[in-house]
Scaffold this motif. Structure first.
Motif, PDB file in Angstrom:
ATOM      1  N   PRO A  22       7.902   8.609  41.571  1.00 14.03           N
ATOM      2  CA  PRO A  22       8.108   7.628  40.491  1.00 14.03           C
ATOM      3  C   PRO A  22       6.783   7.198  39.860  1.00 14.03           C
ATOM      4  N   HIS A  23       6.766   7.164  38.573  1.00 15.34           N
ATOM      5  CA  HIS A  23       5.555   6.825  37.828  1.00 15.34           C
ATOM      6  C   HIS A  23       5.094   5.404  38.127  1.00 15.34           C
ATOM      7  N   GLU A  24       6.044   4.469  38.262  1.00 15.91           N
ATOM      8  CA  GLU A  24       5.685   3.068  38.453  1.00 15.91           C
ATOM      9  C   GLU A  24       5.177   2.768  39.861  1.00 15.91           C
ATOM     10  N   ARG A  25       5.304   3.708  40.806  1.00 10.79           N
ATOM     11  CA  ARG A  25       4.808   3.495  42.165  1.00 10.79           C
ATOM     12  C   ARG A  25       3.396   4.036  42.360  1.00 10.79           C
ATOM     13  N   LEU A  26       2.860   4.727  41.396  1.00 11.07           N
ATOM     14  CA  LEU A  26       1.526   5.295  41.515  1.00 11.07           C
ATOM     15  C   LEU A  26       0.468   4.203  41.409  1.00 11.07           C
ATOM     16  N   ARG A  32      12.731   7.672  40.255  1.00 10.99           N
ATOM     17  CA  ARG A  32      13.312   9.015  40.333  1.00 10.99           C
ATOM     18  C   ARG A  32      13.097   9.554  41.730  1.00 10.99           C
ATOM     19  N   LEU A  33      14.131   9.494  42.533  1.00  6.86           N
ATOM     20  CA  LEU A  33      14.081  10.040  43.879  1.00  6.86           C
ATOM     21  C   LEU A  33      14.826  11.356  43.981  1.00  6.86           C
ATOM     22  N   VAL A  39      11.501  18.091  29.173  1.00  7.92           N
ATOM     23  CA  VAL A  39      12.539  17.329  28.477  1.00  7.92           C
ATOM     24  C   VAL A  39      11.944  16.108  27.787  1.00  7.92           C
ATOM     25  N   GLN A  40      11.218  15.277  28.548  1.00 12.37           N
ATOM     26  CA  GLN A  40      10.661  14.053  28.008  1.00 12.37           C
ATOM     27  C   GLN A  40       9.302  14.258  27.347  1.00 12.37           C
ATOM     28  N   GLY A  41       8.620  15.352  27.654  1.00 15.02           N
ATOM     29  CA  GLY A  41       7.314  15.606  27.069  1.00 15.02           C
ATOM     30  C   GLY A  41       6.195  14.817  27.686  1.00 15.02           C
ATOM     31  N   SER A  42       6.430  14.147  28.799  1.00 16.84           N
ATOM     32  CA  SER A  42       5.408  13.361  29.484  1.00 16.84           C
ATOM     33  C   SER A  42       4.926  14.111  30.720  1.00 16.84           C
ATOM     34  N   PHE A  43       3.798  13.641  31.269  1.00 15.42           N
ATOM     35  CA  PHE A  43       3.233  14.259  32.458  1.00 15.42           C
ATOM     36  C   PHE A  43       3.691  13.496  33.697  1.00 15.42           C
ATOM     37  N   GLN A  44       3.908  14.227  34.769  1.00 14.06           N
ATOM     38  CA  GLN A  44       4.406  13.656  36.008  1.00 14.06           C
ATOM     39  C   GLN A  44       3.784  14.399  37.181  1.00 14.06           C
ATOM     40  N   TYR A  56       5.491  14.452  49.265  1.00 15.98           N
ATOM     41  CA  TYR A  56       6.333  13.340  48.804  1.00 15.98           C
ATOM     42  C   TYR A  56       6.459  12.263  49.871  1.00 15.98           C
ATOM     43  N   TYR A  57       6.639  12.676  51.103  1.00 14.78           N
ATOM     44  CA  TYR A  57       6.746  11.708  52.193  1.00 14.78           C
ATOM     45  C   TYR A  57       5.425  10.955  52.375  1.00 14.78           C
ATOM     46  N   MET A  58       4.307  11.655  52.305  1.00 10.72           N
ATOM     47  CA  MET A  58       3.020  11.010  52.510  1.00 10.72           C
ATOM     48  C   MET A  58       2.679  10.050  51.374  1.00 10.72           C
ATOM     49  N   PHE A  59       3.124  10.318  50.180  1.00 16.11           N
ATOM     50  CA  PHE A  59       2.929   9.375  49.084  1.00 16.11           C
ATOM     51  C   PHE A  59       3.655   8.063  49.369  1.00 16.11           C
ATOM     52  N   TRP A  60       4.903   8.166  49.834  1.00 14.71           N
ATOM     53  CA  TRP A  60       5.636   6.947  50.178  1.00 14.71           C
ATOM     54  C   TRP A  60       5.022   6.251  51.388  1.00 14.71           C
ATOM     55  N   PHE A  61       4.541   7.032  52.340  1.00 15.92           N
ATOM     56  CA  PHE A  61       3.913   6.439  53.523  1.00 15.92           C
ATOM     57  C   PHE A  61       2.658   5.666  53.129  1.00 15.92           C
ATOM     58  N   ALA A  62       1.862   6.194  52.215  1.00 17.14           N
ATOM     59  CA  ALA A  62       0.656   5.505  51.764  1.00 17.14           C
ATOM     60  C   ALA A  62       0.982   4.323  50.862  1.00 17.14           C
ATOM     61  N   TYR A  63       2.077   4.411  50.127  1.00 14.02           N
ATOM     62  CA  TYR A  63       2.436   3.327  49.213  1.00 14.02           C
ATOM     63  C   TYR A  63       2.991   2.106  49.944  1.00 14.02           C
ATOM     64  N   TYR A  64       3.541   2.295  51.124  1.00 16.11           N
ATOM     65  CA  TYR A  64       4.223   1.203  51.807  1.00 16.11           C
ATOM     66  C   TYR A  64       3.317  -0.004  52.078  1.00 16.11           C
ATOM     67  N   PRO A  65       2.087   0.131  52.644  1.00 19.15           N
ATOM     68  CA  PRO A  65       1.256  -1.061  52.861  1.00 19.15           C
ATOM     69  C   PRO A  65       0.909  -1.790  51.574  1.00 19.15           C
ATOM     70  N   VAL A  66       0.731  -1.056  50.480  1.00 20.36           N
ATOM     71  CA  VAL A  66       0.449  -1.706  49.199  1.00 20.36           C
ATOM     72  C   VAL A  66       1.639  -2.543  48.759  1.00 20.36           C
ATOM     73  N   CYS A  67       2.826  -1.982  48.882  1.00 21.26           N
ATOM     74  CA  CYS A  67       4.031  -2.705  48.496  1.00 21.26           C
ATOM     75  C   CYS A  67       4.280  -3.905  49.418  1.00 21.26           C
ATOM     76  N   ARG A  68       3.993  -3.720  50.704  1.00 18.58           N
ATOM     77  CA  ARG A  68       4.167  -4.830  51.639  1.00 18.58           C
ATOM     78  C   ARG A  68       3.204  -5.968  51.342  1.00 18.58           C
ATOM     79  N   GLY A  69       1.939  -5.637  50.982  1.00 18.11           N
ATOM     80  CA  GLY A  69       0.985  -6.677  50.636  1.00 18.11           C
ATOM     81  C   GLY A  69       1.397  -7.464  49.409  1.00 18.11           C
ATOM     82  N   LYS A  70       1.939  -6.783  48.403  1.00 17.01           N
ATOM     83  CA  LYS A  70       2.414  -7.491  47.220  1.00 17.01           C
ATOM     84  C   LYS A  70       3.633  -8.348  47.538  1.00 17.01           C
TER      85      LYS A  70
END
Length: 823
Positions: free
Chosen positions: A138-142, A4-5, A175-180, A188-202
């Motif tokens: 996005p929940h799956e990127r946490l 969800r972007l 709507v969905q009743g879940s927590f986000q 939001y930008y800093m979350f993606w910036f921090a996630y990038y090295p993790v994704c690159r390592g995988k």
């Protein structure tokens, strides 16, 4: 589902409808241009278009850009292919990410766009002030532990009190009743910036993992597991990259995070008269948010104990993540970014030798280029007592667990490159007094604009830095002013060393040269100063002494004040972390109990180093003569460092093989003990001295690894159920007598009663026999061990017998079917 972007929009100020439609149309065209930019000229043109758009629209009218074009910009910055909303299954590709550009000119253009002083960050700040746009990450990127926490309403209610990162950011989806997690544009930008090295390592490890999975069940790999054939190597075309990303990371830290900790930004610290009218609380919030984000994405991530145990127990919260996440190693490839982060946060303890903290920002570099700091002079400690208020107190636990999990859960057959990076991270944290301004020079403005911006003053400072580099490196060292830092981080110098030696023994056969070099590097840090060794020994003595106050052995009363915190750290930082049951570790039964740096027991550093030297001498026989001589010299250096650490010469058992190996290597090679492949070739098993639980010995090539682990767990379950793990004194023995009253005695008769008594007698006899066998096993210390059934020879024999039995059954049935026809 796709990530969800799309943002959650709030009501903006009144804007004329035609102008809003035109702005939205321009944002859509800009998003299309960003997504289609692939070559360096197209990337530069897209950056110029973004710059022109943001300059041409006021802050309250740039909502269309962040709603439409900003997600597309994030996709291209971090290498997500496809549309503006990348799917969860896709990973960042280093070859496609703009932050991995090799072209210096285009990299400088991208840096100018997304730097802290660029137009993008100024627009982010304006949009966030008006609260125009909110994003759902996005929940799956946490990080993995956050995904499970957000599924529990009870845990989400206390998360803001447990971790500042969740304050006012965890919201329930109506709507969905879940927590986000809802974030503003900057967050939001800093979350993606921090996630990038993790994704690159995988991404970099995905190919190696696929190769190992495809070859797992091949018979030749099952019967013969040679490390030289099974070890994975880096892809030949792997792009190391990371230059622009590291420069951005340093720029964000320098612009957002104060080096002196959060207290340096407080409007009043000891008096209300210190209040400043220019104080902005957003500075503290942004700094706190960025540091916690980097810690959670890089250090914690998949840790099953993400928060301090004492803090969780105070709120009545427990995280059952150990069964869910398992013993997973941290993501590889994070060593470089973590080294920069740790160096920056620990650089607050270093100041010029005159005592004034003059390493200030000049707007161009992180250090003052006016000549106030002489890089040829040693740095000194400026705040040895106020460690609680620094960033160091925040990174201690997650950093310790990150390093320890890397060493404990490193899978067999992997490259030593990641372990080497983590080792450099560890030694960097242990030697903060060696941090100098020139450590950050390579992370300055990209090369295309460095000389143009920095000018002559910067070049002069660079020359002075290069001239004083060697002299500075030789003069920097430990001083008594660092005592507070050492005691606050004592487990890095003691317990982590013991765990690392277990890792070294586990991987010695895989790469003996690298392991010897790593051991040498750790011992160099610990024995770099006699005062440091004396302090480590003093704290160890105080830890193992009775709590009777200062004594002649420990004259400093301040040492005793930190012993209780060290005990709490040992239990908290190593919570749930221990070696697996079948990996042959030296520390499985004694994990999390004591400090063993100066211990003389079997699991102490002295004994582990002695055993390591004996094994290394045998392993290096297979190396060429020149490399063998170099490694023999390194082993001699290790012996000398052991003498410094333990205060007396180390007595090693005689090694007649190694005394003649240099002169007559070919004639003596068959006499050496090579524990690399036990059971293959000629061996003298009298040389193999494994001290420990034989059921938990290292898995050899003659066993099926997964079956051995399963049988060890089954044996533990049986021993625990039968009480064989207890001593005879802990088990109440003797028969149990039941006294019956005369009124309960009645006459019996009939065949049924006699048969029932006979069956009861046989059952009681069998029960007493089993009880006697169990009691005898307890007396003799015997336990059930099903691990021999995991032998490959036994499995092959069982498979052969099964095949023969099936063939006999099949041939017998065929004979029975054909017999009536013949008659």
């Amino acid at each position: 589902p796709r990530a969800r972007l799309l943002p959650l929009r709030r009501h903006p100020p009144m804007i004329p409808h035609p102008y809003a439609v035109h702005s939205h149309s321009q944002a859509q065209d800009l998003a299309a241009a960003i997504l289609s930019a692939s070559s360096p000229p197209q990337i530069a043109a897209a950056c110029s278009a973004v710059d022109a758009f943001l300059h041409g629209h006021p802050a309250d009218q740039s909502r269309s850009f962040f709603s439409v074009a900003f997600p597309a910009l994030i996709c291209r910055l971090f290498g997500f292919d496809g549309g503006s909303s990348p799917s969860p299954s896709r990973s960042a590709s280093p070859s496609n990410a703009w932050v991995e550009l090799a072209d210096a000119g285009v990299a400088a253009t991208v840096f100018d766009l997304i730097s802290p002083r660029g137009v993008l960050f100024s627009s982010m700040s304006a949009v966030d002030r008006h609260s125009l746009v909110k994003f759902v990450f996005p929940h799956e990127r946490l990080p993995e532990w956050m995904r499970y926490v957000l599924q529990s309403e009870r845990l989400c209610s206390v998360l803001p009190d447990l971790c500042p990162l969740f304050r006012s950011r965890v919201q329930e989806d109506p709507v969905q009743g879940s927590f986000q997690i809802q974030l503003n544009v900057f967050e939001y930008y800093m979350f993606w910036f921090a996630y990038y090295p993790v994704c690159r390592g995988k991404f970099e490890n995905s190919d190696a993992v696929a190769v190992r999975k495809s070859r797992r069940f091949k018979l030749e790999n099952w019967t013969s597991s040679w490390p030289s054939l099974s070890s994975s190597s880096c892809h030949s075309g792997q792009n190391k990259g990371g230059g622009l990303y590291m420069q951005l990371l340093y720029a964000y830290l320098r612009a957002i995070v104060p080096k002196r900790g959060l207290d340096s930004c407080q409007p009043y610290r000891s008096s209300l008269f210190h209040y400043s009218s220019t104080y902005d609380g957003s500075v503290i919030l942004q700094a706190e948010f960025l540091v916690y984000t980097l810690i959670q994405f890089w250090m914690v991530e998949n840790d099953f104990s993400p928060l301090p145990v004492k803090l969780c127990s105070s709120f009545g919260v427990s995280f059952p993540f150990q069964a869910i996440l398992g013993e997973a190693a941290p993501t590889s490839g994070l060593g470089d970014v973590l080294i920069l982060l740790v160096k920056y946060l620990n650089s607050s303890f270093v100041a010029p030798p005159d005592g004034g903290y003059r390493m200030e920002h000049d707007g161009i570099s992180g250090w003052n280029a006016s000549g106030a700091y002489d890089v040829g002079k040693p740095s000194v400690m400026v705040s040895s007592d106020n460690f609680v208020d620094s960033w160091n107190s925040l990174i201690q636990r997650p950093l310790y667990r990150f390093i320890l999990r890397t060493f404990l859960f490193c899978p067999i057959g992997t490259s030593m490159r990641n372990a080497g990076q983590v080792l450099s991270l560890w030694t960097c944290h242990m030697e903060p007094w060696r941090i100098t301004p020139q450590d950050f020079l390579e992370f300055e403005v990209p090369g295309g604009k460095k000389s143009e911006i920095l000018g002559k003053g910067k070049s002069q400072f660079q020359e002075r830095s290069n001239k004083g580099k060697e002299r500075c490196g030789s003069e920097l060292g430990y001083s008594p002013a660092w005592q507070g830092y050492i005691t606050s981080n004592y487990l890095f110098y003691n317990s982590l060393v013991v765990h690392f030696l277990g890792f070294a023994h586990k991987f010695l056969h895989a790469d003996v040269e690298t392991i010897i070099q790593m051991i040498l590097k750790v011992l160099n840090v610990i024995t770099s100063s006699k005062e440091l060794v004396d302090l480590l020994r003093t704290v160890d003595t105080a830890y193992h002494s009775k709590p009777a106050g200062p004594s002649s052995a420990v004259p400093d009363g301040a040492i005793y004040k930190c012993i209780s915190s060290i005990r709490e750290q040992l239990q908290d930082w190593e919570n749930g972390l221990c070696e697996s049951n079948a990996d042959g570790s030296f520390l499985h039964e004694n994990c999390n109990r004591d400090l063993r740096l100066f211990s003389d027991e079997e699991d102490g550093v002295r004994r582990l180093l002695q055993l390591f030297i004996l094994r290394a001498e045998s392993e290096i026989q297979s190396l060429p003569s020149d490399k063998m001589a170099q490694n023999l010299q390194k082993l001699d250096t290790i012996r000398a460092q052991m003498c410094i650490l333990f205060g007396h010469p180390v007595r090693m058992p005689p090694s007649p093989v190694m005394s003649k190996v240099v002169f007559n290597r070919e004639s003596k090679c068959d006499e050496g003990f090579t524990p690399k492949h036990p059971g293959v070739g000629q061996r003298r098993w009298a040389d193999v001295k494994y001290r420990g639980d034989w059921m938990r010995r290292p898995i050899s090539d003659s066993e099926v690894a997964w079956l051995a682990r399963l049988l060890v767990k089954l044996s533990d379950w049986l021993n625990e159920g039968l009480g064989l793990h207890q001593s005879v004194s802990n088990v109440s023995g003797g028969p149990t007598y039941i006294k019956l009253s005369p009124t309960d005695v009645s006459t019996t008769g009939g065949s049924k009663e006699v048969l029932w008594m006979l069956l009861a007698f046989v059952g009681s006899w069998l029960g007493s026999l089993g009880h006697g066998l169990v009691h005898l096993a307890r007396e003799r210390g015997m336990r059930i061990n099903l691990r021999p059934l995991a032998s490959k020879k036994f499995m092959l024999a069982l498979l052969f017998c099964t095949i023969v039995a099936l063939l006999r059954m099949t041939s017998g049935r065929c004979f029975q079917l054909t017999t009536p026809k013949n008659t």
